[in-house]
Design a protein around this motif. Structure first.
Motif, PDB file in Angstrom:
ATOM      1  N   LEU A 168       0.927  -1.240  -0.068  1.00 13.51           N
ATOM      2  CA  LEU A 168      -0.030   0.052  -0.137  1.00 13.51           C
ATOM      3  C   LEU A 168       0.808   1.273   0.038  1.00 13.51           C
ATOM      4  CD1 LEU A 168      -3.193   0.695   0.235  1.00 13.51           C
ATOM      5  CD2 LEU A 168      -2.701   0.925   2.571  1.00 13.51           C
ATOM      6  N   VAL A 169       1.881   1.177   0.754  1.00 20.50           N
ATOM      7  CA  VAL A 169       2.777   2.571   0.860  1.00 20.50           C
ATOM      8  C   VAL A 169       3.553   2.593  -0.355  1.00 20.50           C
ATOM      9  CG1 VAL A 169       4.655   3.379   2.055  1.00 20.50           C
ATOM     10  CG2 VAL A 169       2.838   2.295   3.468  1.00 20.50           C
ATOM     11  N   PHE A 170       3.935   1.652  -0.901  1.00 20.77           N
ATOM     12  CA  PHE A 170       4.728   1.411  -2.391  1.00 20.77           C
ATOM     13  C   PHE A 170       3.918   2.087  -3.306  1.00 20.77           C
ATOM     14  CE2 PHE A 170       5.569  -0.587  -6.301  1.00 20.77           C
ATOM     15  CZ  PHE A 170       6.967  -0.290  -6.578  1.00 20.77           C
ATOM     16  N   ALA A 171       2.772   1.728  -3.470  1.00 26.67           N
ATOM     17  CA  ALA A 171       1.738   2.248  -4.688  1.00 26.67           C
ATOM     18  C   ALA A 171       1.496   3.776  -4.211  1.00 26.67           C
ATOM     19  CB  ALA A 171       0.548   1.176  -4.724  1.00 26.67           C
ATOM     20  N   ALA A 172       1.260   3.899  -2.792  1.00 28.67           N
ATOM     21  CA  ALA A 172       0.730   5.308  -2.918  1.00 28.67           C
ATOM     22  C   ALA A 172       1.999   6.390  -2.961  1.00 28.67           C
ATOM     23  CB  ALA A 172       0.635   5.636  -1.173  1.00 28.67           C
ATOM     24  N   LEU A 173       3.350   5.769  -2.949  1.00 27.31           N
ATOM     25  CA  LEU A 173       4.306   6.845  -3.453  1.00 27.31           C
ATOM     26  C   LEU A 173       4.415   6.861  -4.873  1.00 27.31           C
ATOM     27  CD1 LEU A 173       7.343   5.242  -0.979  1.00 27.31           C
ATOM     28  CD2 LEU A 173       6.114   7.579  -0.976  1.00 27.31           C
ATOM     29  N   MET A 174       4.028   5.930  -5.666  1.00 26.74           N
ATOM     30  CA  MET A 174       4.039   6.023  -6.863  1.00 26.74           C
ATOM     31  C   MET A 174       2.892   6.839  -7.493  1.00 26.74           C
ATOM     32  SD  MET A 174       6.551   4.031  -7.698  1.00 26.74           S
ATOM     33  CE  MET A 174       7.355   4.462  -6.367  1.00 26.74           C
ATOM     34  N   LEU A 175       1.863   6.637  -6.760  1.00 28.46           N
ATOM     35  CA  LEU A 175       0.586   7.526  -7.189  1.00 28.46           C
ATOM     36  C   LEU A 175       0.780   8.978  -6.970  1.00 28.46           C
ATOM     37  CD1 LEU A 175      -2.236   7.695  -8.187  1.00 28.46           C
ATOM     38  CD2 LEU A 175      -3.076   7.267  -5.878  1.00 28.46           C
ATOM     39  N   PHE A 176       1.619   9.227  -5.685  1.00 22.93           N
ATOM     40  CA  PHE A 176       1.947  10.726  -5.487  1.00 22.93           C
ATOM     41  C   PHE A 176       2.611  11.331  -6.336  1.00 22.93           C
ATOM     42  CE2 PHE A 176       4.327  13.863  -3.094  1.00 22.93           C
ATOM     43  CZ  PHE A 176       3.435  14.512  -2.363  1.00 22.93           C
ATOM     44  N   ARG A 177       3.924  10.594  -6.711  1.00 22.45           N
ATOM     45  CA  ARG A 177       4.624  11.122  -7.673  1.00 22.45           C
ATOM     46  C   ARG A 177       4.074  11.350  -8.868  1.00 22.45           C
ATOM     47  NH1 ARG A 177       8.119  15.029  -8.534  1.00 22.45           N
ATOM     48  NH2 ARG A 177       9.565  14.591 -10.027  1.00 22.45           N
ATOM     49  N   MET A 178       3.181  10.556  -9.402  1.00 26.73           N
ATOM     50  CA  MET A 178       2.517  10.796 -10.718  1.00 26.73           C
ATOM     51  C   MET A 178       1.665  11.690 -10.822  1.00 26.73           C
ATOM     52  SD  MET A 178       2.063   9.463 -13.869  1.00 26.73           S
ATOM     53  CE  MET A 178       2.891   7.926 -13.729  1.00 26.73           C
TER      54      MET A 178
ATOM     55  N   GLY B 199      -4.331  15.414 -10.962  1.00 28.60           N
ATOM     56  CA  GLY B 199      -3.278  15.484 -10.119  1.00 28.60           C
ATOM     57  C   GLY B 199      -3.443  15.546  -8.737  1.00 28.60           C
ATOM     58  N   SER B 200      -4.301  16.581  -8.613  1.00 29.40           N
ATOM     59  CA  SER B 200      -4.404  17.054  -6.938  1.00 29.40           C
ATOM     60  C   SER B 200      -5.333  15.735  -6.196  1.00 29.40           C
ATOM     61  CB  SER B 200      -5.350  18.256  -6.895  1.00 29.40           C
ATOM     62  OG  SER B 200      -4.858  19.280  -7.617  1.00 29.40           O
ATOM     63  N   ALA B 201      -6.296  15.055  -7.043  1.00 34.71           N
ATOM     64  CA  ALA B 201      -6.888  13.887  -6.310  1.00 34.71           C
ATOM     65  C   ALA B 201      -5.896  12.962  -6.385  1.00 34.71           C
ATOM     66  CB  ALA B 201      -8.193  13.769  -7.760  1.00 34.71           C
ATOM     67  N   ALA B 202      -5.181  12.506  -7.151  1.00 32.98           N
ATOM     68  CA  ALA B 202      -4.246  11.351  -6.887  1.00 32.98           C
ATOM     69  C   ALA B 202      -3.281  11.834  -5.836  1.00 32.98           C
ATOM     70  CB  ALA B 202      -3.311  11.404  -8.156  1.00 32.98           C
ATOM     71  N   ILE B 203      -2.850  12.949  -5.565  1.00 34.62           N
ATOM     72  CA  ILE B 203      -1.964  13.185  -4.274  1.00 34.62           C
ATOM     73  C   ILE B 203      -2.767  13.234  -2.993  1.00 34.62           C
ATOM     74  CG2 ILE B 203      -0.581  15.119  -3.328  1.00 34.62           C
ATOM     75  CD1 ILE B 203       0.027  16.207  -5.715  1.00 34.62           C
ATOM     76  N   ALA B 204      -4.113  13.586  -3.159  1.00 33.19           N
ATOM     77  CA  ALA B 204      -4.791  13.314  -1.951  1.00 33.19           C
ATOM     78  C   ALA B 204      -5.308  11.784  -1.694  1.00 33.19           C
ATOM     79  CB  ALA B 204      -6.252  14.132  -2.139  1.00 33.19           C
ATOM     80  N   VAL B 205      -5.236  11.152  -2.705  1.00 33.99           N
ATOM     81  CA  VAL B 205      -5.491   9.762  -2.278  1.00 33.99           C
ATOM     82  C   VAL B 205      -4.252   9.092  -1.808  1.00 33.99           C
ATOM     83  CG1 VAL B 205      -6.091   7.511  -3.422  1.00 33.99           C
ATOM     84  CG2 VAL B 205      -7.280   9.501  -4.075  1.00 33.99           C
ATOM     85  N   ALA B 206      -3.394   9.456  -2.663  1.00 35.54           N
ATOM     86  CA  ALA B 206      -1.856   8.920  -1.769  1.00 35.54           C
ATOM     87  C   ALA B 206      -1.436   9.180  -0.575  1.00 35.54           C
ATOM     88  CB  ALA B 206      -0.760   9.251  -3.027  1.00 35.54           C
ATOM     89  N   VAL B 207      -1.995  10.252   0.097  1.00 31.68           N
ATOM     90  CA  VAL B 207      -1.799  10.753   1.282  1.00 31.68           C
ATOM     91  C   VAL B 207      -2.756   9.802   2.294  1.00 31.68           C
ATOM     92  CG1 VAL B 207      -1.826  12.495   3.091  1.00 31.68           C
ATOM     93  CG2 VAL B 207      -0.638  12.754   0.780  1.00 31.68           C
ATOM     94  N   VAL B 208      -4.214   9.913   1.823  1.00 33.38           N
ATOM     95  CA  VAL B 208      -5.306   9.403   2.773  1.00 33.38           C
ATOM     96  C   VAL B 208      -5.103   7.922   2.922  1.00 33.38           C
ATOM     97  CG1 VAL B 208      -7.659   9.236   3.039  1.00 33.38           C
ATOM     98  CG2 VAL B 208      -6.710  11.340   2.299  1.00 33.38           C
ATOM     99  N   ALA B 209      -5.084   7.247   1.725  1.00 33.21           N
ATOM    100  CA  ALA B 209      -4.805   5.701   1.700  1.00 33.21           C
ATOM    101  C   ALA B 209      -3.967   4.986   2.651  1.00 33.21           C
ATOM    102  CB  ALA B 209      -4.746   5.252   0.306  1.00 33.21           C
ATOM    103  N   PRO B 210      -2.829   5.415   2.764  1.00 37.05           N
ATOM    104  CA  PRO B 210      -1.803   4.694   3.651  1.00 37.05           C
ATOM    105  C   PRO B 210      -2.274   5.123   5.309  1.00 37.05           C
ATOM    106  CG  PRO B 210      -0.793   5.734   2.049  1.00 37.05           C
ATOM    107  CD  PRO B 210      -1.883   6.235   1.877  1.00 37.05           C
TER     108      PRO B 210
END
Length: 836
Positions: A377-387, A416-427
């Motif tokens: 989960l953390v690994f995928a969130a990092l990739m999504l945050f950077r994307m 991009g903003s939604a992806a960053i928000a999901v990458a922060v909230v999900a982990p």
């Protein structure tokens, strides 16, 4: 996630089949006894608290079948019912209460009413049963949604708690030991070696072909693409490269399938590893697809707006993160479909456990899955945050130059903003213990980016194909056809995205069923079938009308003696009548009862009367113009101070092209109610009046003769009625004459006027006739006062001595010479003079 995407594709195909099949008709009446029994069983089952989701899904499928059967049965006896209703209507209105009618008519009315009730009974029964089935379906859907919400909000053991780490380690250890023991046992079985010897030729062939496809397939495709680009026009090379690049996914996946087949045919792998091997091609496909999407969205070499204006390093990072997100999705799929279903078996053994032991094993399995899912989960969130950061950067560097580009940049920035928000909230949710909620938020977000990227790539393929087919330049990439294609692709992706975000296929099928059933508006049932019928009939009528107009305008009317204005009026009238008839025919064919909309139309007419009165007035005026034809296309008219040629008469307005080559749009109401001058109505003849002035002392009879000769000599001047010359007035500066002539084409009035002026100037010069210019004479009433006011510069006098009065000029009381006028113009004492 792969299974969910597969279900999405299957659902899309099922919807297409349903649309193609259309509504059916039941051949036999429904078995209502069986239905009552089935409905009672379903009602009892859904009341049980422990019924499984699979059982609920099966029951729902049964209810959907029954509802479809009842829906099809609702049209039973429709023709007979319509006939009987017509017969009852033919008998006239029923007598009022207390009144009587002819016994024969009353008997016949009673018979027909009874027959109508008998015919309507099956339809009413089917409607009632369909309503009950629909209610059961809604109840099942409500139960399933409540269970999904409970599962989503379930609190799992936190992966941050070290106590739960031992459960994750135990799961990995027992799973590895289980697979090892199972594989070693199979290698010791002689029958498996016998199977390997029997399948050796097939396995060898599969391994060779798979190795070639996986290792050399991409290089071969690149060579083929390069050769095709050299042999093809440069306009379509990107399309060729894009199509060939698909092989970079398909060939390795085909090779992976062959490897899987070869591994299974060895018989050396147990059920657990066999399932993993069977899943491998699908996981490999997800990784390759992510890699391919990343290459297309973030290409190594950019052209135009490709790559979102990012630098080479940023695009390379985008490709890398896209690949890693594909790897993360594949690992999540492996964890969900391979490890999770067997976690309890690995931790508790495959035998039957006591209730307390089973609960303990289930809790350990839940903790182990949470621990294993946390790093992923953390690994995928990092990739999504950077994307998300790359998308926002691309939206900032895109350089919006028009509205369409600005909308795309805004959309990218939002994604991009939604992806960053999901990458922060999900982990954060996963760390707390809401693993299901974190999974339901993170993985659909990643897949959504992939689906949107795939839609963008397909839309680019369609745009490139459109450019190649139409032989257009790059500016046509944003033409209407490619944009509409992108819109259709986006709509087609909506069901897939709905399934990705947790919607059930049953929910989408239910939504499609509701959509097919339509909605009621003013007592009229509007459904896709009704709308499609209306659209097809109206389109056919509209096309026939336009073809008839073209035939009349180009083939039939030009061969008649009707003038051009009459021909245009006939063509326009045929268009109005044809479109109106097509609309009425389409409404009738679609089965829309306009009488039920009378109340709605009456209510809307009030608003239309106030809000659209000018439009209606102009429309009626346009009809009047076409019927009465006070003006026609090609006429030279003057209205509201504007002169020009009528170019088109539409329903609302008339377009006038002025002589400055500008278009003036005049409402039709102004042409009907206002004052209009039509210079060319009926014929093109018009009168020319040319004023001419000559100097006093000229021979007036000679001037008249010369002007008459000039008028009669011009080719556009009509000789019947003949032109004539008038000696009009004695002007202040000249003797004024007028040439009055009728021109054969008044459109050349300005040109004739210019040519006559040139001829008059030449003839007058040859005849010695002077064309005067305006003159003004100044008379001085007291010139001695002017002489006293002007000092003599040659004889200075004392400052206070009075100057001697000058001698009055010899021509006192006579007009001044030009030199004297110039001298007096500098004198400030002009108020003593009198000019006239």
């Amino acid at each position: 996630m792969i299974a969910r995407l597969a279900r999405a594709l299957c659902l899309t195909l099922a919807l297409l089949v349903v649309v193609a099949a259309g509504p059916g008709f039941a051949e036999d009446a429904p078995d209502y006894k069986a239905w009552e029994k089935q409905a009672a069983a379903v009602q009892e089952a859904i009341g049980a608290a422990k019924i499984s989701d699979e059982k609920l899904s099966d029951l729902r499928a049964e209810m959907v079948k029954w509802r479809n059967t009842f829906t099809e049965a609702q049209g039973t006896n429709a023709d007979q019912i319509a006939t009987v209703k017509g017969q009852i209507a033919a008998l006239g209105p029923a007598p009022a209460e207390g009144a009587s009618e002819d016994p024969a008519i009353a008997k016949r009315r009673a018979e027909l009413t009874e027959t109508l009730s008998t015919l309507q009974a099956p339809d009413l029964a089917a409607s009632e049963a369909s309503s009950r089935a629909d209610g059961l379906i809604r109840t099942i859907d409500k139960i399933v949604r409540e269970r999904q919400a409970d599962k989503l909000l379930r609190l799992s053991p936190s992966p941050l708690n070290p106590i739960n780490w031992t459960a994750g380690a135990s799961l990995i250890r027992w799973m590895g030991a289980w697979i090892y023991d199972e594989t070693i046992w199979r290698f010791t079985r002689p029958i498996n070696w016998e199977t390997l010897r029997n399948n050796a030729p097939l396995i060898a062939v599969l391994l060779v072909i798979a190795g070639v496809l996986v290792l050399r397939g991409s290089r071969w495709l690149s060579g083929i693409a390069g050769w095709a680009v050299k042999k093809t026009a440069m306009r379509g090379y990107r399309l060729i490269l894009g199509i060939v690049s698909l092989g970079e996914i398909l060939l390795p996946v085909v090779g992976a399938v062959m490897l899987t087949t070869a591994a299974i045919n060895t018989a050396f792998f147990g059920p657990i590893l066999t399932q993993f091997i069977e899943m491998a091609p699908g996981l490999f496909f997800v990784i390759l697809l992510s890699w391919w999407i990343g290459r297309r969205i973030f290409p190594a070499q950019v052209e135009g707006r490709a790559g979102f204006g990012l630098s080479d390093q940023a695009r390379a990072e985008g490709r890398f993160h896209a690949l890693l997100m594909g790897v993360a999705v594949a690992l999540q799929q492996l964890l969900t479909e391979w490890i999770t279903p067997r976690a309890q078996d690995f931790l508790g053994g495959s035998g039957t456990l006591a209730a307390d032991k089973a609960a303990e094993v289930a809790a350990r399995a839940d903790a182990a899955i949470a621990v294993l899912a946390a790093p992923l989960l953390v690994f995928a969130a990092l990739m999504l945050f950077r994307m998300g950061q790359l998308l926002r950067r691309g939206a900032t560097h895109g350089g919006a130059t028009d509205q369409d580009t600005a909308f795309r940049d805004s959309l990218m920035r939002w994604l991009g903003s939604a992806a960053i928000a999901v990458a922060v909230v999900a982990p954060a949710l996963g760390a707390i213990g809401y693993v299901s909620a974190a999974d339901a938020l993170l993985w659909p977000a990643i897949v959504t980016l992939g689906v949107l990227g795939l839609v963008t790539i397909l839309q680019g393929f369609i745009a490139e194909f459109y450019i190649v087919i139409t032989r257009s330049d790059e500016s046509r990439r944003e033409a209407l056809v490619p944009v509409l294609a992108g819109f259709v692709l986006t709509l087609a992706a909506l069901p897939v995205l709905a399934l990705v975000w947790g919607a059930r296929p049953e929910d989408l099928l239910e939504l499609w069923t509701r959509f097919r059933a339509g909605f009621s508006m003013g007592g009229v049932q509007i459904s896709p079938a009704v709308f499609l019928t209306f659209a097809v009939i109206f389109a056919a009528g509209y096309t026939a009308t336009r073809l008839m107009q073209a035939a009349l305008k180009n083939s039939i009317l030009p061969k008649t003696t009707i003038d051009k204005g009459g021909q245009n009026a006939i063509v326009s009238g045929v268009g109005y009548v044809g479109i109106f008839a097509a609309a009425v025919l389409a409404i009738s064919a679609a089965g829309i009862d306009l009488s039920s909309l009378a109340i709605v139309a009456g209510a809307l007419s009030v608003g239309i009367g106030f809000g659209l009165q000018n439009i209606v007035q102009n429309f009626v005026s346009g009809i009047i113009l076409l019927i009465e034809r006070p003006i026609s296309e090609g006429d030279w008219i003057e209205v509201g101070g504007q002169q020009g040629v009528v170019r088109a008469i539409s329903v609302r307005s008339t377009i006038i092209e002025t002589f400055d080559r500008t278009d003036v749009i005049v409402p039709n109401a102004d042409l009907v109610s206002g004052q209009v001058t039509n210079w060319t109505r009926g014929n093109k003849m018009g009168r020319l009046i040319l004023p001419v002035g000559v100097a006093y002392g000229s021979d007036t009879r000679r001037v008249e003769q010369i002007l008459l000769e000039i008028a009669q000599g011009h080719p556009l001047v009509m000789l019947s009625p003949e032109p004539f010359v008038l000696f009009t007035t004695f002007g202040a500066d000249s003797l004024n004459f007028e040439i009055r002539a009728i021109l054969s084409d008044v459109n050349f009035k300005a040109r004739v006027l210019s040519e006559m002026n040139h001829t008059i100037a030449a003839r007058f010069a040859a005849e010695g006739i002077e064309i005067p210019f305006a003159q003004r004479d100044i008379w001085l009433r007291n010139p001695e006062a002017l002489g006293r006011a002007r000092p003599n510069p040659a004889s200075p006098v004392a400052p206070h001595a009075p100057a001697a009065p000058p001698e009055p000029p010899a021509h006192a009381g006579q007009p001044l010479t030009p030199e004297e006028r110039l001298l007096l113009s500098d004198n400030d004492g002009a108020e003593d003079g009198d000019a006239r």
